[in-house]
Structures are given as structure tokens and as C-alpha cells.
Motif scaffolding. Structure first.
Motif, PDB file in Angstrom:
ATOM      1  N   ASP A 184       0.829  -1.206   0.000  1.00 34.73           N
ATOM      2  CA  ASP A 184       0.000   0.000   0.000  1.00 34.73           C
ATOM      3  C   ASP A 184       0.868   1.263   0.000  1.00 34.73           C
ATOM      4  O   ASP A 184       2.104   1.184  -0.023  1.00 34.73           O
ATOM      5  CB  ASP A 184      -0.998  -0.009   1.161  1.00 34.73           C
ATOM      6  N   GLU A 185       0.234   2.417   0.005  1.00 33.66           N
ATOM      7  CA  GLU A 185       0.976   3.659  -0.190  1.00 33.66           C
ATOM      8  C   GLU A 185       1.824   4.052   1.009  1.00 33.66           C
ATOM      9  O   GLU A 185       2.710   4.886   0.886  1.00 33.66           O
ATOM     10  CB  GLU A 185       0.023   4.804  -0.561  1.00 33.66           C
ATOM     11  N   ASN A 186       1.582   3.417   2.184  1.00 32.07           N
ATOM     12  CA  ASN A 186       2.425   3.689   3.346  1.00 32.07           C
ATOM     13  C   ASN A 186       3.599   2.728   3.460  1.00 32.07           C
ATOM     14  O   ASN A 186       4.524   2.962   4.231  1.00 32.07           O
ATOM     15  CB  ASN A 186       1.597   3.601   4.629  1.00 32.07           C
ATOM     16  N   GLY A 187       3.509   1.616   2.740  1.00 30.91           N
ATOM     17  CA  GLY A 187       4.577   0.629   2.807  1.00 30.91           C
ATOM     18  C   GLY A 187       4.456  -0.330   3.975  1.00 30.91           C
ATOM     19  O   GLY A 187       5.364  -1.130   4.206  1.00 30.91           O
ATOM     20  N   ASP A 188       3.379  -0.261   4.714  1.00 33.46           N
ATOM     21  CA  ASP A 188       3.188  -1.162   5.856  1.00 33.46           C
ATOM     22  C   ASP A 188       2.324  -2.361   5.506  1.00 33.46           C
ATOM     23  O   ASP A 188       2.543  -3.463   5.996  1.00 33.46           O
ATOM     24  CB  ASP A 188       2.549  -0.405   7.021  1.00 33.46           C
ATOM     25  N   ARG A 189       1.309  -2.136   4.708  1.00 33.02           N
ATOM     26  CA  ARG A 189       0.389  -3.214   4.375  1.00 33.02           C
ATOM     27  C   ARG A 189       0.800  -3.875   3.061  1.00 33.02           C
ATOM     28  O   ARG A 189       1.088  -3.204   2.070  1.00 33.02           O
ATOM     29  CB  ARG A 189      -1.043  -2.686   4.259  1.00 33.02           C
ATOM     30  N   LEU A 190       0.758  -5.193   3.091  1.00 31.05           N
ATOM     31  CA  LEU A 190       1.027  -5.983   1.885  1.00 31.05           C
ATOM     32  C   LEU A 190      -0.098  -6.979   1.696  1.00 31.05           C
ATOM     33  O   LEU A 190      -0.772  -7.366   2.658  1.00 31.05           O
ATOM     34  CB  LEU A 190       2.348  -6.735   2.009  1.00 31.05           C
ATOM     35  N   VAL A 191      -0.288  -7.404   0.476  1.00 34.56           N
ATOM     36  CA  VAL A 191      -1.257  -8.452   0.162  1.00 34.56           C
ATOM     37  C   VAL A 191      -0.658  -9.339  -0.909  1.00 34.56           C
ATOM     38  O   VAL A 191       0.060  -8.863  -1.785  1.00 34.56           O
ATOM     39  CB  VAL A 191      -2.599  -7.847  -0.307  1.00 34.56           C
ATOM     40  N   PHE A 192      -0.886 -10.640  -0.784  1.00 33.39           N
ATOM     41  CA  PHE A 192      -0.589 -11.509  -1.918  1.00 33.39           C
ATOM     42  C   PHE A 192      -1.612 -12.626  -2.002  1.00 33.39           C
ATOM     43  O   PHE A 192      -2.180 -13.069  -1.002  1.00 33.39           O
ATOM     44  CB  PHE A 192       0.861 -12.032  -1.901  1.00 33.39           C
ATOM     45  N   GLY A 193      -1.857 -13.035  -3.240  1.00 37.28           N
ATOM     46  CA  GLY A 193      -2.821 -14.097  -3.512  1.00 37.28           C
ATOM     47  C   GLY A 193      -2.172 -15.147  -4.385  1.00 37.28           C
ATOM     48  O   GLY A 193      -1.156 -14.900  -5.036  1.00 37.28           O
ATOM     49  N   THR A 194      -2.775 -16.337  -4.407  1.00 36.50           N
ATOM     50  CA  THR A 194      -2.092 -17.465  -5.036  1.00 36.50           C
ATOM     51  C   THR A 194      -2.988 -18.237  -5.991  1.00 36.50           C
ATOM     52  O   THR A 194      -4.200 -18.043  -6.045  1.00 36.50           O
ATOM     53  CB  THR A 194      -1.552 -18.433  -3.965  1.00 36.50           C
ATOM     54  N   THR A 195      -2.341 -19.166  -6.671  1.00 40.25           N
ATOM     55  CA  THR A 195      -3.055 -19.998  -7.645  1.00 40.25           C
ATOM     56  C   THR A 195      -4.063 -20.915  -6.986  1.00 40.25           C
ATOM     57  O   THR A 195      -4.968 -21.403  -7.650  1.00 40.25           O
ATOM     58  CB  THR A 195      -2.047 -20.865  -8.399  1.00 40.25           C
TER      59      THR A 195
END
Lengths: 372, 102
Positions: free
Chosen positions: A329-340
Motif C-alpha cells: 500500500d501507499e504507506n509501505g506497511d500493508r502488503l497483500v498476496f494471492g495465489t493460484t
């Protein structure tokens, strides 16, 4: 801080939001339809989604009210092929690339000084520009008709494709493209001319004398640091590469445990030395090393890496994260990842720990924070 | 959404056009009459009324999409590129999905 995430999947577009009880799926659109890409335009809030209807071809839809309703708009289509256009057969397959949209693979807004401009990267390798927020699209013919383009070849698909587009905030006419397989391309005049001028990328999968040819590289994804625009990262088929001179040269980063292979990379918006990856076993296996899902993080520009696993499955996990499925995200704290396998994780502490949002979504192609 | 259109030609039969049900959830393609002597002409007349339907059936170069098929009076057309197969004035043109597309 972004509280909303768009997740494009094999069977629909899902909106993930944060409430007092945590992250959850709050909306599903285009259920059962193959959503290959989604974009949020921070300039006006418009949402744009690329669909692949299989029998019926690729289509584009947009929403001007935050996803409350959607309308079909024009989809990028290749112009009529001129009779005198001389095709060069693809060097890998000896086949001629057709002038047909096969996949809407990347969507990016134009610069802040060009409202309504949207760029779209496609398979089989055409770059399209809309000047009217998707009412119409025009193929960039100088790139498409460049003889060097016809040396591109597919990586994972039968056709080559443009998966990364970066419009330089300092100059909207300066654009970088990531192509699989065709390297990193640059225009400094809004698409009138193109160069593939970066050095240092290495393609281990090619004959030795071709290994450093910029035009045959397979950058799986190209990301740029928001506050240090000359700093870019590439998760390449062959490993991890970093540039500090706006993609003029690349340095390979090796010896990263558990693997340098993968598809996705995200860079901290304010710190060009901090980046995250989701590794897998190279290259035809494409499952997590030891069946353990981990995220790797560097905070020193690739000198050292940490393996982050808190909250991630550490046995019999066979999740693969595609190239557009990791975001910060724009703050660099939140991340997200999704998978197959339809698993989705969110971190609120730069990857130190992860919260599982779902383990049974359709295969995930793209995750994007809505950055207001 | 455009209304169902019918092209009436007094005293003359006009080809009938019918689409697969599966396309209807994406774009409404009602059965209708559309004038023309070839598949291309009939479809051009139909798509003039429902423009968005065109790209669901034809690819960027105007050929029949890879996983679509067209029958004229229950006979599969031969020319998938130029769509030059003849259509009798009282013929039926059916646009359906090919199973090949999965």
C-alpha cells in the motif's frame, strides 16, 4: 493506509475491505468470469477490469462509482492488418503472431497531467492507449510494427505480452514496459520511438552468447519505487535484478534463500532498498520450496534477505503467486498476496506477520490496493 | 439495450438469425431477421443494431472467433475468415459456441 483491495481471479472480481473485525470479502463482481486484470485510477476513482470470456474474447468494463455498478466499454482491438505488412515468424515457434487481442494483461493510468489517458498491455504484445478513459483504444503502432518486436516470444503463454507499464511521474512521455519475453522497453517521447537499452539482465535459459541480449530477457514483473523513481526491481525468470539508474543497467542479486525464482515483487514506496518477493522452485516445478509458503524481504537493496513465514502455511502448501498478485500500500506497511490455489494473505507490519483472508477463492491473477 | 429489431420486406423472405443462449448474459442478442445474401452481410446488418455483440462473435480482424461456429440451415459454414457462405433468403443463421473452447 489502504483499507480496500481489489482481487482479480479466474472466476470473478472480489473486493476485500478492512472493518473492525478484520479483513474480509465485501463484494463479488463478474462472478464466474475470468478477470485477468483490474485497475483503480487514483486521478478520478474509476475502476477498470479486463475480462477474458474465452469463446467470446476479451472485454473491458468500468465503474465510475467505486464498483456499485459497471458498464462495458471499448476493449483494445488490433486494427486491420495491412496487406503489405511483412510478418517475421516467431523465432521460438516459427509461427506468425496474429493481430488479435488474446489477453488484457496490464492496465495503468497515464500521468496526472493527462486525464483520461489509460495504457493497456496485452498478449500477443500490443500496447494500447486510451485518451478517453476506455471509450476507445489505439494500438501503439511504432512498437507493434518495430521489427525487433517480432523477436519477442511467449513465456508461459504461446504469445509474448506486456505485463508492466510505468509512466514516469516526472515526465508522462517517459514510459517503461516489461515484456515476457522481450525485456524492458523505453520511450521518452510518449511512444513515438522505442528502445530496449538496459544492460545487465541475464537469461540463463538462452545460449551463452545470447544470455545478455536485452531483447530476449524475461522480466516476470517490473516495479518502481514511488519516491526514488530511478530505482526499480525485477523478478526475472532467471532471478532477481535491481536498477538504480532508471532501468539503464541492472544488477543481478543471487544467493537468496530459499530461491531467487518467482513471479512477483513489491517495493516499498518510500524506501527503494526494501522489497518483497514470493519465491518458488525454479522453473518448471513452480511450487514453494519444501512446500512452505514464505515471503522474502530485503531492507538493504538486496545485500541480505529475511524469510517471513509467520501466519503462512509451512507444510503441504503448493501455492504459487503470479506476477500481479503481490502489492504494497501507499504507506509501505500493508502488503497483500494471492495465489493460484485461491489463498489470500494480508500483512499490516511489512510482512513480519500475515493474516489469512481466504483459502478458497478462485485462482488469483492480480491483487491491488485501492490507493486514494 | 436496443429493442428487438425486425427487418420487414414486404413480399420477400429475410434470413433469420439466432444466437446461443450463453452469449445472452454478456450481451443481449435476440433472435431477429437481418437482410443479406452472405453470412457477412447478414451479420453486418444484425450488428448495426447491436454493435457490442460484434466483438463477441468476430475477432479483431473480422473473422469468426476461434471457438465459435456458425450454421446456415444446419450446415456449418466453410469460410470462417471472410464469412462468404451464401444465405438463402428464407435461411436460418445460427451462431453458437464450439465445444473446443472448453
Amino acid at each position: 493506509m489502504s483499507d480496500r483491495i481489489l482481487v482479480a481471479t479466474r472466476k470473478g472480481l472480489f473486493t476485500i475491505t478492512k472493518s473492525n473485525t478484520g479483513w474480509s470479502i465485501s463484494q463479488a463482481d463478474f462472478l464466474a468470469d475470468n478477470c485477468s486484470m483490474v485497475m483503480h485510477d487514483p486521478r478520478d476513482g474509476m475502476l477498470l477490469v479486463g475480462l477474458d470470456h474465452g469463446h467470446f474474447g476479451c472485454k473491458m468494463h468500468r465503474s465510475r462509482n467505486g464498483g456499485k455498478s459497471w458498464e462495458e466499454c471499448a476493449s483494445p482491438a488490433y486494427p486491420e492488418k495491412p496487406d503489405d505488412f511483412e510478418d517475421i515468424p516467431n523465432p521460438m515457434s516459427n509461427t506468425v503472431i496474429k493481430w488479435n487481442t488474446e489477453l488484457l494483461w496490464e492496465l495503468q493510468p497515464g500521468g496526472n497531467d493527462e486525464p483520461g489517458v489509460i495504457w493497456c498491455g496485452t498478449l500477443p504484445g500490443g500496447l494500447f492507449r486510451s485518451n478517453d478513459a476506455g471509450d476507445s483504444w489505439e494500438l501503439n503502432r511504432t512498437l507493434w510494427e518495430d521489427p525487433r518486436r517480432q523477436e519477442w516470444f511467449g513465456g508461459g503463454f504461446d504469445y509474448p505480452g506486456i505485463h508492466s507499464i510505468h509512466v514516469d511521474p516526472r515526465d508522462s512521455a517517459h514510459i517503461l514496459l516489461g515484456v515476457s519475453c522481450g525485456g524492458v522497453w523505453r520511450t521518452t517521447d510518449g511512444g513515438k520511438t522505442w528502445e530496449c537499452d538496459g544492460t545487465g539482465m541475464r537469461a540463463e535459459y538462452m545460449p551463452e552468447e545470447k544470455a545478455y541480449d536485452p531483447g530476449i530477457q524475461d522480466p516476470h514483473i517490473l516495479v518502481r519505487c514511488r519516491d526514488s523513481l530511478d530505482c526499480l526491481w525485477v523478478q526475472h525468470h532467471n532471478g532477481i535484478f535491481r536498477s538504480t539508474d532508471n532501468a539503464r543497467s541492472w544488477q543481478e542479486i543471487t544467493d537468496v534463500k530459499p530461491s531467487t525464482f518467482g513471479f512477483a515483487v513489491a517495493v516499498h514506496p518510500a524506501d527503494p532498498n526494501t522489497a518483497w518477493f514470493v519465491p518458488a522452485i525454479k522453473d518448471e516445478k513452480r511450487i514453494p520450496v519444501d512446500a512452505k509458503v514464505v515471503v522474502t524481504r530485503t531492507r538493504d537493496g538486496g545485500e541480505t534477505f529475511e524469510q517471513l513465514s509467520k501466519g503462512l502455511p509451512q507444510e503441504h502448501a503448493y501455492d504459487l503467486t503470479f506476477r500481479h498478485s503481490l502489492d504494497v500500500d501507499e504507506n509501505g506497511d500493508r502488503l497483500v498476496f494471492g495465489t493460484t490455489t485461491g489463498s489470500l494473505w494480508v500483512s499490516e507490519d511489512q510482512g513480519d506477520s500475515w493474516q489469512n483472508v481466504s483459502t478458497h477463492l478462485p485462482p488469483i491473477y492480480c491483487t491491488r490496493f485501492v490507493k486514494e | 439495450m436496443p429493442s428487438v429489431f425486425l427487418i420487414f420486406v414486404i413480399g420477400k423472405a429475410v434470413p433469420h438469425v439466432r444466437f446461443t443462449d450463453n452469449i445472452q448474459r454478456h450481451v443481449k442478442c435476440p433472435a431477429a431477421e437481418a437482410q443479406g445474401e452472405t453470412v457477412r452481410e447478414v451479420l453486418t446488418a444484425y450488428f448495426a443494431e447491436i454493435p457490442f455483440a460484434k466483438n463477441y462473435v468476430l475477432d479483431d480482424q473480422g473473422a469468426l472467433r476461434k471457438h465459435m461456429v456458425i450454421f446456415v440451415n444446419s450446415q456449418q459454414i466453410a469460410d470462417r475468415v471472410k464469412l462468404s457462405d451464401s444465405v438463402p433468403s428464407d435461411g436460418t443463421v445460427e451462431i453458437i459456441q464450439a465445444l473446443s473452447g472448453g
